[in-house]
Write an enzyme that holds these catalytic residues in place. Structure first.
Site, short mmCIF file in Angstrom:
data_model
loop_
_atom_site.label_atom_id
_atom_site.label_comp_id
_atom_site.label_asym_id
_atom_site.label_seq_id
_atom_site.Cartn_x
_atom_site.Cartn_y
_atom_site.Cartn_z
N LYS A 157 0.82 -1.22 0.00
CA LYS A 157 0.00 0.00 0.00
C LYS A 157 0.86 1.28 0.00
O LYS A 157 0.65 2.18 -0.80
CB LYS A 157 -0.93 -0.02 1.21
CG LYS A 157 -2.02 -1.09 1.12
CD LYS A 157 -2.87 -1.16 2.35
CE LYS A 157 -2.23 -1.85 3.52
NZ LYS A 157 -1.86 -3.26 3.37
N PRO A 206 7.63 -4.92 5.36
CA PRO A 206 7.63 -5.19 6.81
C PRO A 206 8.97 -5.79 7.24
O PRO A 206 9.72 -6.30 6.41
CB PRO A 206 6.51 -6.21 6.97
CG PRO A 206 6.37 -6.86 5.64
CD PRO A 206 6.80 -5.87 4.62
N ASN A 211 14.28 -10.75 6.48
CA ASN A 211 14.89 -9.53 5.92
C ASN A 211 15.54 -8.64 6.99
O ASN A 211 15.86 -7.48 6.71
CB ASN A 211 13.90 -8.75 5.05
CG ASN A 211 12.74 -8.17 5.86
OD1 ASN A 211 12.77 -8.17 7.08
ND2 ASN A 211 11.73 -7.70 5.17
N THR A 232 11.36 4.44 6.20
CA THR A 232 10.19 4.76 7.03
C THR A 232 9.49 3.47 7.46
O THR A 232 8.35 3.52 7.91
CB THR A 232 9.18 5.64 6.26
OG1 THR A 232 8.84 4.99 5.04
CG2 THR A 232 9.73 7.03 5.98
N SER A 233 10.16 2.32 7.28
CA SER A 233 9.48 1.05 7.59
C SER A 233 9.76 0.56 9.00
O SER A 233 8.96 0.79 9.90
CB SER A 233 9.85 -0.01 6.55
OG SER A 233 8.99 0.12 5.46
N ARG A 234 10.87 -0.12 9.19
CA ARG A 234 11.25 -0.56 10.53
C ARG A 234 12.77 -0.50 10.64
O ARG A 234 13.49 -0.84 9.69
CB ARG A 234 10.79 -2.00 10.80
CG ARG A 234 9.30 -2.16 11.09
CD ARG A 234 8.87 -1.47 12.39
NE ARG A 234 7.45 -1.61 12.65
CZ ARG A 234 6.50 -0.74 12.29
NH1 ARG A 234 6.83 0.36 11.63
NH2 ARG A 234 5.24 -0.95 12.60
N ASP A 258 13.28 7.43 9.64
CA ASP A 258 12.14 7.71 10.51
C ASP A 258 12.01 6.62 11.57
O ASP A 258 11.19 6.73 12.47
CB ASP A 258 10.84 7.80 9.68
CG ASP A 258 9.65 8.23 10.53
OD1 ASP A 258 9.79 9.25 11.25
OD2 ASP A 258 8.61 7.55 10.50
N GLU A 263 15.01 2.04 18.71
CA GLU A 263 14.19 3.24 19.01
C GLU A 263 13.28 3.08 20.21
O GLU A 263 12.80 4.07 20.76
CB GLU A 263 13.33 3.59 17.79
CG GLU A 263 12.18 2.61 17.53
CD GLU A 263 11.31 2.99 16.32
OE1 GLU A 263 11.87 3.23 15.24
OE2 GLU A 263 10.08 3.03 16.48
N HIS A 295 9.84 8.35 14.29
CA HIS A 295 8.72 7.48 13.88
C HIS A 295 7.46 8.34 13.67
O HIS A 295 6.40 8.08 14.25
CB HIS A 295 8.47 6.38 14.91
CG HIS A 295 7.89 5.14 14.31
ND1 HIS A 295 8.39 3.89 14.54
CD2 HIS A 295 6.84 4.97 13.46
CE1 HIS A 295 7.66 2.99 13.88
NE2 HIS A 295 6.72 3.63 13.21
P1 NAI Z 1 1.75 -3.78 2.91
O1 NAI Z 1 1.51 -5.06 3.63
O2 NAI Z 1 0.64 -3.16 2.13
O3 NAI Z 1 2.99 -3.94 1.92
C1 NAI Z 1 4.20 -4.55 2.29
C2 NAI Z 1 4.83 -5.10 1.02
O4 NAI Z 1 6.10 -5.66 1.39
C3 NAI Z 1 4.01 -6.23 0.37
O5 NAI Z 1 3.88 -5.99 -1.02
C4 NAI Z 1 4.84 -7.48 0.65
O6 NAI Z 1 4.73 -8.46 -0.39
C5 NAI Z 1 6.24 -6.89 0.71
N1 NAI Z 1 7.19 -7.75 1.41
C6 NAI Z 1 6.97 -8.61 2.43
N2 NAI Z 1 8.14 -9.18 2.81
C7 NAI Z 1 9.10 -8.65 2.01
C8 NAI Z 1 10.49 -8.85 1.89
N3 NAI Z 1 11.15 -9.71 2.68
N4 NAI Z 1 11.17 -8.15 0.94
C9 NAI Z 1 10.52 -7.30 0.12
N5 NAI Z 1 9.20 -7.07 0.19
C10 NAI Z 1 8.50 -7.75 1.11
O7 NAI Z 1 2.30 -2.78 4.04
P2 NAI Z 1 2.30 -1.19 4.00
O8 NAI Z 1 1.03 -0.70 4.58
O9 NAI Z 1 2.72 -0.73 2.67
O10 NAI Z 1 3.44 -0.88 5.08
C11 NAI Z 1 4.81 -1.19 4.86
C12 NAI Z 1 5.57 -1.02 6.15
O11 NAI Z 1 5.60 0.36 6.50
C13 NAI Z 1 4.93 -1.68 7.38
O12 NAI Z 1 5.26 -3.05 7.47
C14 NAI Z 1 5.52 -0.91 8.52
O13 NAI Z 1 6.73 -1.53 8.93
C15 NAI Z 1 5.87 0.45 7.90
N6 NAI Z 1 5.07 1.54 8.46
C16 NAI Z 1 5.71 2.61 9.02
C17 NAI Z 1 5.01 3.68 9.54
C18 NAI Z 1 5.71 4.88 10.11
O14 NAI Z 1 5.07 5.73 10.76
N7 NAI Z 1 7.01 5.04 9.92
C19 NAI Z 1 3.55 3.66 9.56
C20 NAI Z 1 2.96 2.52 8.88
C21 NAI Z 1 3.70 1.49 8.38
#
Ligand code: NAI
Length: 348
Positions: A157, A206, A211, A232-234, A258, A263, A295
């Site tokens: 997303k 994620p 990973n 901005t992920s983890r 971020d 953290e 974050h």
């Molecule tokens: P999502 O579930 O819609 O998309 C994650 C994508 O990563 C999927 O297409 C999945 O197939 C792919 N994926 C899974 N394992 C993988 C790997 N080992 N290597 C490459 N791609 C892989 O999740 P969304 O909503 O896009 O969020 C992504 C990440 O953003 C979340 O997991 C979270 O860690 C982070 N996040 C950070 C925020 C912040 O405030 N900094 C707020 C919200 C989410």
């Protein structure tokens, strides 16, 4: 009455949850707000609650799961998308875990891009320089984004919104995802190719066991000189020491973080009167080409409203409707082929 204990409360959380309950006249839900994080030492504070509401830096391991169950808790409601801080396998068949899978992909993707462009055009440096009445431009030369290549890791997303923004800037997009989809104008490549061809790299996947530290010394060695990395992920996706070494060796033009692996006891908290013990974080903050935010990417009004709405809907779905919810997480979730919900069954 459904009694909930809310851990790691911030002022803005309280406003959005209380407003949602009031606006929807949900007088049968009572929330006890606590500032402390959920961990083995604080789990007892949930005693007598039907559910707990938790966030990204709460520790929900086997010990915490056993304790909250002992104190009567039936479900854990994460008010975030990521669930790497929960021992999901241990939770299975013991306690139900819900999350908010999407609250605003725009909030995070737009923030990631703001960080990228701040670093690229040195806006963070310019802001401080002007405050000192220094109007020199020396050291501020950036690059056009147009025609440059951005590597996007994770095209879910948030990654998809980020890609749309990148296309708006006229960038070429390379992508890597464990489960590639079909996105117009996007070339899926292997990670090594993405590392070696990208001028900018943004992480949107994620954090999983496989990973952990995907951006390590070996990955950094493969990257172009002067790459800008945005996370901005983890935090655990990046080996911070390896990143620091790459910055010191002048390989990296910018790092925008971020999130940070360590953290949990630092971010979201005012530490301005404390001596910082984390040497890696200290050095990263000291680097002129590193931008660290706490974050913050999710933090928009729209996201907070959506988090409150989905979390409360998860609570109602579990306690009142007893229905199958897409938002329940179990250890089958990363492997949708085994997902019981796909077969219209409950996780357990
Ligand atoms: P999502 O579930 O819609 O998309 C994650 C994508 O990563 C999927 O297409 C999945 O197939 C792919 N994926 C899974 N394992 C993988 C790997 N080992 N290597 C490459 N791609 C892989 O999740 P969304 O909503 O896009 O969020 C992504 C990440 O953003 C979340 O997991 C979270 O860690 C982070 N996040 C950070 C925020 C912040 O405030 N900094 C707020 C919200 C989410």
């Amino acid at each position: 009455m459904i009694n909930l204990t809310f851990f790691d409360t911030k002022e803005y959380d309280r406003v959005s949850f209380d407003t949602y309950l009031k606006d929807h006249n949900l007088t049968n839900i009572s929330i006890k707000y606590l500032e402390t994080k959920l961990n083995a030492d604080t789990a007892s504070l949930a005693k007598g609650s039907d559910g707990v509401i938790a966030f990204v830096n709460d520790t929900i391991d086997n010990v915490v799961i056993d304790k909250v169950i002992e104190f009567g808790v039936k479900a854990i409601f994460l008010r975030c998308a990521g669930y790497n801080n929960v021992d999901i396998k241990y939770a299975f068949s013991r306690i139900h875990v819900y999350r908010v899978p999407a609250y605003s992909p725009y909030a995070v993707a737009e923030f990631a891009f703001a960080m990228l462009q701040t670093s690229n055009r040195r806006i963070h440096k310019a802001y401080n320089r002007i405050k000192d009445y220094n109007f020199s431009l020396v050291g501020f030369t950036g690059s056009d984004l147009h025609s440059k290549t951005v590597g996007v890791i994770g095209t879910g997303k948030i990654g998809k919104v980020f890609i749309d923004i990148a296309k708006g800037f006229g960038m070429k997009v390379l992508a890597y995802d464990k489960y590639p989809s079909n996105i117009d104008g996007v070339n899926y490549v292997e990670l090594d190719e993405l590392f070696s061809k990208s001028d900018y790299i943004s992480l949107h996947c994620p954090l999983t066991e496989e990973n952990y530290h995907m951006i390590n010394k070996s990955a950094l060695d493969k990257m172009k000189k002067n790459v800008i990395i945005v996370n901005t992920s983890r935090g655990g996706l990046i080996d911070a020491q390896a990143l620091l070494d790459a910055i010191k060796s002048r390989k990296i033009s910018g790092a925008c973080l971020d999130v940070y692996e360590e953290e949990s006891d630092i971010f979201f908290v005012d530490k301005s009167n404390h001596i910082m013990d984390d040497n890696i974080l200290l050095q990263l903050i000291a680097m002129p080409n590193v931008i660290i935010t706490s974050h913050q990417a999710f933090l928009t009004n729209e996201a907070l409203d959506n988090i409150a709405e989905t979390t409360i809907n998860n609570v109602v779905s579990f306690f009142e409707n007893n229905s199958i919810s897409e938002n329940e997480v179990c250890y089958h979730c990363p492997n949708m082929a085994n997902c019981k919900k796909n077969r219209k069954e409950k996780c357990f």
